[in-house]
Each structure stands twice: as structure tokens, then as C-alpha cells.
Scaffold this active site. Sequence first.
Site, PDB file in Angstrom:
ATOM      1  N   ARG A 101       0.880  -1.183   0.000  1.00 55.22           N
ATOM      2  CA  ARG A 101       0.000   0.000   0.000  1.00 55.22           C
ATOM      3  C   ARG A 101       0.914   1.229   0.000  1.00 55.22           C
ATOM      4  O   ARG A 101       1.499   1.585   1.035  1.00 55.22           O
ATOM      5  CB  ARG A 101      -0.921  -0.016   1.218  1.00 55.22           C
ATOM      6  CG  ARG A 101      -1.920   1.137   1.263  1.00 55.22           C
ATOM      7  CD  ARG A 101      -2.823   0.996   2.480  1.00 55.22           C
ATOM      8  NE  ARG A 101      -3.672   2.160   2.684  1.00 55.22           N
ATOM      9  CZ  ARG A 101      -4.881   2.322   2.146  1.00 55.22           C
ATOM     10  NH1 ARG A 101      -5.380   1.377   1.369  1.00 55.22           N
ATOM     11  NH2 ARG A 101      -5.583   3.403   2.390  1.00 55.22           N
ATOM     12  N   HIS A 128      -6.793   1.196  -7.076  1.00 57.15           N
ATOM     13  CA  HIS A 128      -7.163   0.452  -5.860  1.00 57.15           C
ATOM     14  C   HIS A 128      -7.973  -0.780  -6.278  1.00 57.15           C
ATOM     15  O   HIS A 128      -9.176  -0.886  -6.033  1.00 57.15           O
ATOM     16  CB  HIS A 128      -7.980   1.346  -4.939  1.00 57.15           C
ATOM     17  CG  HIS A 128      -8.035   0.873  -3.517  1.00 57.15           C
ATOM     18  ND1 HIS A 128      -7.498  -0.332  -3.100  1.00 57.15           N
ATOM     19  CD2 HIS A 128      -8.593   1.443  -2.396  1.00 57.15           C
ATOM     20  CE1 HIS A 128      -7.703  -0.482  -1.813  1.00 57.15           C
ATOM     21  NE2 HIS A 128      -8.360   0.581  -1.358  1.00 57.15           N
ATOM     22  N   GLN A 131     -10.185  -2.875  -3.779  1.00 59.45           N
ATOM     23  CA  GLN A 131     -11.456  -2.236  -3.485  1.00 59.45           C
ATOM     24  C   GLN A 131     -12.470  -2.543  -4.577  1.00 59.45           C
ATOM     25  O   GLN A 131     -13.648  -2.805  -4.299  1.00 59.45           O
ATOM     26  CB  GLN A 131     -11.271  -0.730  -3.345  1.00 59.45           C
ATOM     27  CG  GLN A 131     -12.547   0.019  -3.001  1.00 59.45           C
ATOM     28  CD  GLN A 131     -13.097  -0.378  -1.641  1.00 59.45           C
ATOM     29  OE1 GLN A 131     -12.401  -0.293  -0.635  1.00 59.45           O
ATOM     30  NE2 GLN A 131     -14.347  -0.826  -1.604  1.00 59.45           N
ATOM     31  N   ASP A 219     -16.591   8.777  -3.147  1.00 61.00           N
ATOM     32  CA  ASP A 219     -15.399   8.630  -2.316  1.00 61.00           C
ATOM     33  C   ASP A 219     -14.981  10.018  -1.858  1.00 61.00           C
ATOM     34  O   ASP A 219     -15.493  11.041  -2.348  1.00 61.00           O
ATOM     35  CB  ASP A 219     -14.274   7.940  -3.114  1.00 61.00           C
ATOM     36  CG  ASP A 219     -13.081   7.557  -2.252  1.00 61.00           C
ATOM     37  OD1 ASP A 219     -13.236   7.505  -1.012  1.00 61.00           O
ATOM     38  OD2 ASP A 219     -11.998   7.318  -2.803  1.00 61.00           O
ATOM     39  N   CYS A 257     -16.217   3.687  -0.228  1.00 58.05           N
ATOM     40  CA  CYS A 257     -15.157   2.740   0.151  1.00 58.05           C
ATOM     41  C   CYS A 257     -14.607   2.989   1.547  1.00 58.05           C
ATOM     42  O   CYS A 257     -13.870   2.149   2.067  1.00 58.05           O
ATOM     43  CB  CYS A 257     -14.035   2.768  -0.883  1.00 58.05           C
ATOM     44  SG  CYS A 257     -13.109   4.308  -0.922  1.00 58.05           S
ATOM     45  N   ARG A 285     -14.315  -6.579   1.436  1.00 58.07           N
ATOM     46  CA  ARG A 285     -12.867  -6.533   1.246  1.00 58.07           C
ATOM     47  C   ARG A 285     -12.233  -7.849   1.718  1.00 58.07           C
ATOM     48  O   ARG A 285     -11.345  -8.402   1.061  1.00 58.07           O
ATOM     49  CB  ARG A 285     -12.255  -5.357   2.020  1.00 58.07           C
ATOM     50  CG  ARG A 285     -12.515  -3.982   1.444  1.00 58.07           C
ATOM     51  CD  ARG A 285     -11.755  -3.734   0.142  1.00 58.07           C
ATOM     52  NE  ARG A 285     -10.318  -3.902   0.299  1.00 58.07           N
ATOM     53  CZ  ARG A 285      -9.483  -2.961   0.752  1.00 58.07           C
ATOM     54  NH1 ARG A 285      -9.957  -1.769   1.100  1.00 58.07           N
ATOM     55  NH2 ARG A 285      -8.179  -3.188   0.838  1.00 58.07           N
TER      56      ARG A 285
END
Length: 299
Positions: A101, A128, A131, A219, A257, A285
Site C-alpha cells: 500500500r 485500488h 477495493q 469517495d 469505500c 474486502r
Amino acid sequence: MPETTHFLDIDDLTTTELHHVLDRAAAIKAGEEDPRLEDQTLGMLFEKPSTRTRISFETGMTQLGGHAIFLGPEDIQLGHGEPLSDTSRVLSRYVDVVMARLFDHEDLVEIADYADVPVVNGLTDDAHPCQTLADLLTIREAFGGFEDVQAAWVGDGNNVGQSFVLGCAMAGLDLTVATPEEYGIDEEVLAHAAEYGGEPTIAETPAQAVADADVVYTDVWISMGQEDERNEKIAAFEGYQVNEGLLAETDAEVMHCLPAHRGEEISHDVLESDRALVWDQAENRLHAQKGLLVELLNK
């Protein structure tokens, strides 16, 4: 089994592989499969902190019978005390899969180039994909599939949005996007989505985007590392909040998210309403990443 050993963006899977990962994730979640990754280790590199990414990967690996190691900025010196290439090659001698990450997507690419084990993107500034797996799994559960489902993305054309655009195109999910002009989805991403036959419709306003939507996704407007752009972005996104007013004429479900900035990109009332798929989305997730890890490691 995926042809690639790495998962740096959603389209590292073929469309067939994407559906297969979602099928496996759903089966694991339903208790219909009990795959094991015993004696296998996930190395987790964190340049950016996260609640969901760390907990879902670490819990998932444990539930699969394996082990996860957290490596934060103070544990190793990514690209500072040691070149990324050296870190990657050494990690490959210790662990069976790496999740990273990071801020810079090119750093992730370099790690993957030198790794002898699968590398998974836990988030970069460009993408991502984990996600997106959870997003697609959530939509599939909520609507029984992707056919005749209309999705809308409202807000910033950021890393989450860009991976979602590609994921929708691959899954055959119709998507409409509304962003301020200067914060739109990258043209290369739109062109790539078109190659899958699923270039999204670009709406002029959020109201147009959600008019026929079954699910509306947003988001944060100010992502980690963009705090100095706060005033500029708040002004640019005026009118893009997902709230009861925007959704008044629809029955659309809502996705986010997380973490959410309540009162900015989404209202508190909507996030806490019966419309919200957000908590299922967060849980997924875990299940989506378990499906992915099994596919990458059970070759």
C-alpha cells in the site's frame, strides 16, 4: 488460475478470471468452500496507513490458515535505506505473497518487477483494485448480478474511481460518471474501458448521473496526501455531495469505500440510511481478497 502472478490493477485479471475470483470469494463467504493456505506468509508493506486494508488482509490470511506480517514505514525503509529492487528480492526469499500500500504506483511496479512471488496492490495513487473486487462482489450480491444494473460514480476521478471504471467495463456493468471537469477519470483509463466495450457515460451533472441509477458510488474529495488542496477541492466539488436531495427521485443504493468525510462527499443521513451498502462493501474486502489470494497462491 490467473495467468499473471501480480495484481497491480483490476485488468491484470482477464474478464474470465475476474468472474472466477468473484465466484470463489462468494463461495468462501457462503461457507461453500474452505480453501487453505497453510504455512504460507503474506508480507504487508504499508507506506500509507489503513484500517480496512490491514485488518482485511491480515484476518483473511489467518482464516485461510496462513500468516501475515505487517511492515510499516518504521519497520523497513522503502526506497530510502535500501533500493526497492533489493527489498523486493529479499522479501521474495521470505514470504509467499506481497501486498503493498504505497503512494507512487511506479514504486509498486518496481517491486513487482523484481519479485519472485505475487505482488498485490493494496492501494497506490493510481489504482485500488482490491477495493474494486469488493465493490463488484457487493453489487453482485445486492442485485443478483450485473445485467440491467446501472451504476453511477459521483465525485473525484481518483484511484478508486479509475479502478472501478475498469472493473465495471470488465464485468459488463453500465456506469455513468459525474466529476468536475478538472477532476475527471484519466483519458487512458476511459480508452482502456472502451476496449472492454464498457466506456462509461460522462454526465454533465450529478443529477444526470444518478437519474437512472440503481447504485451510486462516491469517495472522499481530499485523499491522503492532498490536504494542502483542501480549499481548492471543496470549492470545485460544490454540488457533488451525495445527499437526500440528490437521491430524492431515485431508489438507488449507495456505496462508499470508507473512510467517509461526513458532510463533504456524502451526508450523514445517507450514510446511516437503509440505502447504504457501505458496511457490506467494507466486509467484502475480506472475502474478495481471500478469493484473490487463493487464486494467486493455489497454482
